[in-house]
Design an enzyme around this catalytic site. Structure first.
Site, PDB file in Angstrom:
ATOM      1  N   VAL A   1       6.167   6.090  18.831  1.00  0.00           N
ATOM      2  CA  VAL A   1       6.321   7.196  17.884  1.00  0.00           C
ATOM      3  C   VAL A   1       4.952   7.595  17.325  1.00  0.00           C
ATOM      4  CG1 VAL A   1       7.291   7.844  15.640  1.00  0.00           C
ATOM      5  CG2 VAL A   1       8.684   6.565  17.272  1.00  0.00           C
TER       6      VAL A   1
ATOM      7  N   LYS B   1      -1.627   9.645  33.695  1.00  0.00           N
ATOM      8  CA  LYS B   1      -2.479   8.765  32.881  1.00  0.00           C
ATOM      9  C   LYS B   1      -1.683   7.489  32.622  1.00  0.00           C
ATOM     10  CE  LYS B   1      -4.271   7.080  29.209  1.00  0.00           C
ATOM     11  NZ  LYS B   1      -3.907   5.671  29.190  1.00  0.00           N
TER      12      LYS B   1
ATOM     13  N   GLY C   1       3.181   9.560  19.786  1.00  0.00           N
ATOM     14  CA  GLY C   1       3.914  10.823  19.894  1.00  0.00           C
ATOM     15  C   GLY C   1       3.497  11.783  18.783  1.00  0.00           C
TER      16      GLY C   1
ATOM     17  N   GLU D   1       9.351  10.925  24.909  1.00  0.00           N
ATOM     18  CA  GLU D   1      10.345   9.838  25.018  1.00  0.00           C
ATOM     19  C   GLU D   1       9.762   8.677  24.244  1.00  0.00           C
ATOM     20  OE1 GLU D   1      13.320   9.634  26.419  1.00  0.00           O
ATOM     21  OE2 GLU D   1      13.342  11.641  27.266  1.00  0.00           O
TER      22      GLU D   1
ATOM     23  N   GLU E   1      10.600  -1.149  15.125  1.00  0.00           N
ATOM     24  CA  GLU E   1      10.685  -1.521  16.539  1.00  0.00           C
ATOM     25  C   GLU E   1       9.688  -2.662  16.798  1.00  0.00           C
ATOM     26  OE1 GLU E   1       8.968   1.029  19.600  1.00  0.00           O
ATOM     27  OE2 GLU E   1      10.761   0.790  20.826  1.00  0.00           O
TER      28      GLU E   1
ATOM     29  N   CYS F   1      12.469   0.361  25.612  1.00  0.00           N
ATOM     30  CA  CYS F   1      12.842   1.266  24.523  1.00  0.00           C
ATOM     31  C   CYS F   1      14.332   1.182  24.213  1.00  0.00           C
ATOM     32  CB  CYS F   1      12.463   2.682  24.899  1.00  0.00           C
ATOM     33  SG  CYS F   1      13.209   3.195  26.466  1.00  0.00           S
TER      34      CYS F   1
HETATM   35  P1  NAD Z   1       1.586   3.818  23.313  1.00  0.00           P
HETATM   36  O1  NAD Z   1       2.086   4.996  22.562  1.00  0.00           O
HETATM   37  O2  NAD Z   1       0.636   2.910  22.637  1.00  0.00           O
HETATM   38  O3  NAD Z   1       0.853   4.271  24.672  1.00  0.00           O
HETATM   39  C1  NAD Z   1       1.512   5.057  25.631  1.00  0.00           C
HETATM   40  C2  NAD Z   1       0.491   5.854  26.420  1.00  0.00           C
HETATM   41  O4  NAD Z   1      -0.145   6.789  25.553  1.00  0.00           O
HETATM   42  C3  NAD Z   1      -0.636   5.025  27.024  1.00  0.00           C
HETATM   43  O5  NAD Z   1      -0.945   5.526  28.302  1.00  0.00           O
HETATM   44  C4  NAD Z   1      -1.783   5.260  26.070  1.00  0.00           C
HETATM   45  O6  NAD Z   1      -3.053   5.083  26.661  1.00  0.00           O
HETATM   46  C5  NAD Z   1      -1.556   6.707  25.702  1.00  0.00           C
HETATM   47  N1  NAD Z   1      -2.170   7.132  24.438  1.00  0.00           N
HETATM   48  C6  NAD Z   1      -2.465   6.381  23.360  1.00  0.00           C
HETATM   49  N2  NAD Z   1      -3.019   7.149  22.395  1.00  0.00           N
HETATM   50  C7  NAD Z   1      -3.058   8.408  22.883  1.00  0.00           C
HETATM   51  C8  NAD Z   1      -3.492   9.656  22.340  1.00  0.00           C
HETATM   52  N3  NAD Z   1      -3.998   9.745  21.136  1.00  0.00           N
HETATM   53  N4  NAD Z   1      -3.355  10.742  23.110  1.00  0.00           N
HETATM   54  C9  NAD Z   1      -2.817  10.675  24.348  1.00  0.00           C
HETATM   55  N5  NAD Z   1      -2.397   9.529  24.907  1.00  0.00           N
HETATM   56  C10 NAD Z   1      -2.510   8.405  24.176  1.00  0.00           C
HETATM   57  O7  NAD Z   1       2.880   3.037  23.799  1.00  0.00           O
HETATM   58  P2  NAD Z   1       2.968   1.620  24.534  1.00  0.00           P
HETATM   59  O8  NAD Z   1       2.623   0.558  23.565  1.00  0.00           O
HETATM   60  O9  NAD Z   1       2.271   1.683  25.835  1.00  0.00           O
HETATM   61  O10 NAD Z   1       4.538   1.582  24.877  1.00  0.00           O
HETATM   62  C11 NAD Z   1       5.515   1.124  24.005  1.00  0.00           C
HETATM   63  C12 NAD Z   1       6.277   2.245  23.352  1.00  0.00           C
HETATM   64  O11 NAD Z   1       6.816   3.122  24.334  1.00  0.00           O
HETATM   65  C13 NAD Z   1       7.470   1.734  22.578  1.00  0.00           C
HETATM   66  O12 NAD Z   1       7.548   2.389  21.342  1.00  0.00           O
HETATM   67  C14 NAD Z   1       8.653   2.091  23.453  1.00  0.00           C
HETATM   68  O13 NAD Z   1       9.873   2.204  22.777  1.00  0.00           O
HETATM   69  C15 NAD Z   1       8.188   3.377  24.054  1.00  0.00           C
HETATM   70  N6  NAD Z   1       8.927   3.692  25.289  1.00  0.00           N
HETATM   71  C16 NAD Z   1       9.853   4.701  25.269  1.00  0.00           C
HETATM   72  C17 NAD Z   1      10.621   4.986  26.406  1.00  0.00           C
HETATM   73  C18 NAD Z   1      11.667   6.069  26.413  1.00  0.00           C
HETATM   74  O14 NAD Z   1      12.121   6.455  27.490  1.00  0.00           O
HETATM   75  N7  NAD Z   1      12.101   6.572  25.264  1.00  0.00           N
HETATM   76  C19 NAD Z   1      10.412   4.248  27.573  1.00  0.00           C
HETATM   77  C20 NAD Z   1       9.453   3.231  27.556  1.00  0.00           C
HETATM   78  C21 NAD Z   1       8.717   2.968  26.406  1.00  0.00           C
END
Ligand code: NAD
Length: 496
Positions: A244, A190, A247, A262, A399, A298
């Site tokens: 987060v 996804k 998550g 992650e 963040e 991240c």
């Molecule tokens: P996000 O959490 O908004 O979205 C990530 C993914 O989750 C997307 O595909 C989104 O459509 C999906 N999603 C959103 N709501 C959902 C739900 N309720 N159920 C299931 N899936 C859902 O994150 P973002 O804005 O795309 O990315 C930025 C974040 O990702 C930052 O916090 C960054 O630090 C983190 N990140 C972490 C790592 C790591 O390895 N630790 C790597 C890259 C990014």
């Protein structure tokens, strides 16, 4: 269309044609979403729609689960060498098209073209890496009283869900499915809502190198599409990379299944007064990832704790470097920093910059829209550095995920360490010192899953487990731990 680079236009058209008009890949077929709904992908450099992709939901996830289940028995029974061969061939094909995928990501995400070419290669390299590790998926024999034989075998889960964020689209789409596949699972990928194009186009390579249904790619909005994947009873393993907040939502919705998370970071870079100031400044700027992803990584060292004795000289050296960063249109090879991903995110980053000003931090660089006529329509945040940031300020705590660095000076090591660890996050930390004892002592004391001594956040090493502690997540990637996390151990006991 504002975009006028001929290679970029050509790539966009080719990707659209080869995905049959931006369709999803389910069971080896290009399909529209069941609802027929689509969502828009925007080029952040011009604030302009460039594609409409399927807005999948639970019905599409259901089809993908069925396709994954149908493909699983044969895929999981292949010898790991055979799965590894397919992954290596897929990796070669992706490497061969790295410039094309890099360009598609540049215009979909805003990240600079050349760094996205490297991202495509990184995604491919993870297939090679996990292909090489495949034979290490071993069990154990366990001594049991009274003789007999007790042994364990790691076995795949079946259909696994892989949800990825926007910031490194092809690198994540390709690289993050590799360990699940090598372990023998079928996958539902996804991609992020904001940057779905390269994952869809990757479907063409998936179709060429994997049996139908082994990799399914379903685009859609977070809760409707990702949420349905998380909640699906027959998907027993979810691997998530993202914020987060999401998550937490996933943890609540998943029920009883294996989860790896992650998540975000607010990563400290700690600088002692005994360092080479020029080198430390170079590491601070590189590790902030201004030039790879506009700070949208991240692992960015967004909190820089520098000893007060050298703070002024360090700041001067940082500004000498940030002043040279070339902000430009992401499709150009000369560009080092592009726009952030969406208008909403631009406004969010700007609100943080305002909060920094309001709370009394000293803005020493940037702080507004990047200058330059060609950039005016896009979401270009200037390279931004705040000095005199104090612990507890919003820009120090949360963040931002943008090109904003905070500098905090310190004198007392104990007080500094307390501030460093007084954070909900715990992804990475970076310590700069010429005293090995200080470095090692601090490496033990910082609350982070991945620590560099005299390194920087751009440097990650295959095989070295990557992941966070505290709210930064659960699980480790890029290592044997990640491969094994796509298996569950079965114990078998035989009485003689
Ligand atoms: P996000 O959490 O908004 O979205 C990530 C993914 O989750 C997307 O595909 C989104 O459509 C999906 N999603 C959103 N709501 C959902 C739900 N309720 N159920 C299931 N899936 C859902 O994150 P973002 O804005 O795309 O990315 C930025 C974040 O990702 C930052 O916090 C960054 O630090 C983190 N990140 C972490 C790592 C790591 O390895 N630790 C790597 C890259 C990014």
């Amino acid at each position: 269309m504002n975009l006028n680079d001929s290679f970029a236009i050509q790539v966009l058209q080719r990707a659209k044609d080869e995905t049959h008009g931006w369709k999803m890949l389910i069971g080896g077929e290009w399909v529209e979403s069941r609802s027929g709904n689509r969502m828009t992908s925007v080029n952040p450099a011009y604030d302009e729609a460039i594609a409409e992709v399927p807005a999948g939901n639970g019905e599409d996830i259901q089809l993908a689960v069925e396709a994954g289940k149908a493909a699983y028995p044969a895929w999981s029974k292949l010898h790991v060498d055979e799965r590894a061969k397919r992954c290596r061939q897929f990796a070669d094909a992706l490497r061969g098209a790295a410039r094309e995928f890099g360009m598609l990501d540049a215009i979909d995400s805003g990240n600079p073209f050349l760094s996205m070419v490297e991202d495509a290669k990184k995604g491919a390299a993870l297939h090679d890496f996990f292909a090489g590790l495949g034979m290490e998926m071993k069990g154990q024999t366990i001594p049991t009283p009274g003789g007999g034989l007790d042994y364990t075998r790691p076995q795949p889960f079946g259909v696994v869900g892989r949800i990825i964020p926007f910031n490194h689209p092809i690198s994540f789409a390709a690289g993050k499915i590799a360990p699940a596949l090598i372990a023998g699972n079928s996958v539902i990928l996804k991609p992020a809502d904001q940057t779905p194009l390269s994952a869809l186009w990757m479907g063409k390579l998936v179709k060429e190198h994997f049996p139908p249904g082994v990799v399914n790619i379903v685009t859609g909005e977070g809760p409707a599409c990702g949420g349905a994947l998380v909640a699906h009873k027959e998907v027993r393993r979810i691997a998530f990379t993202g914020s987060v907040e999401t998550g937490r939502a996933i943890t609540r919705a998943a029920g009883i299944k294996s989860l790896s998370l992650e998540l975000g970071g607010k990563n400290p870079l700690i600088i002692y007064p005994d360092v080479d100031i020029e080198k430390a400044a170079a590491a601070a700027v590189a590790g902030m990832n201004f030039t790879r992803s506009q700070g949208q990584s991240c692992g960015s060292n967004s909190r820089v704790f520098v000893h007060s004795k050298i703070k002024d000289r360090f700041l001067e050296a940082v500004l000498a470097r940030t002043g040279k960063i070339v902000i430009g249109l992401p499709e150009l090879e000369s560009t080092q920093m592009g726009p952030v991903v969406t208008r909403r995110h631009y406004e969010r980053v700007m609100a943080y910059i305002q909060a920094g000003r309001d709370e009394g931090a000293r803005l020493v660089c940037g702080g507004g829209h990047a200058p330059g006529g060609a950039l005016q329509k896009g979401y270009f945040v200037d390279v931004t550095v705040f000095d005199q940031v104090r612990h507890g300020m919003k820009i120090e705590r949360e963040e931002i995920f943008g090109p904003v660095m905070s500098i905090i000076s310190w004198d007392d090591e104990r007080a500094m360490l307390q501030e460093v660890n007084d954070s909900d996050y715990g992804l990475c930390a970076n310590i700069w010192t010429n005293d090995i004892s200080t470095g090692l002592r601090m490496a033990d004391s910082v609350e982070a899953g991945y620590v560099w001594i005299n390194g920087h956040g751009g440097k990650r090493f295959k095989g070295a487990p990557f992941g966070g502690v505290k709210d930064s997540g659960i699980g480790r990637e890029h290592s044997i731990d990640e491969l094994m996390s796509y298996t569950q151990m079965k114990n078998i006991n035989i009485a003689y």
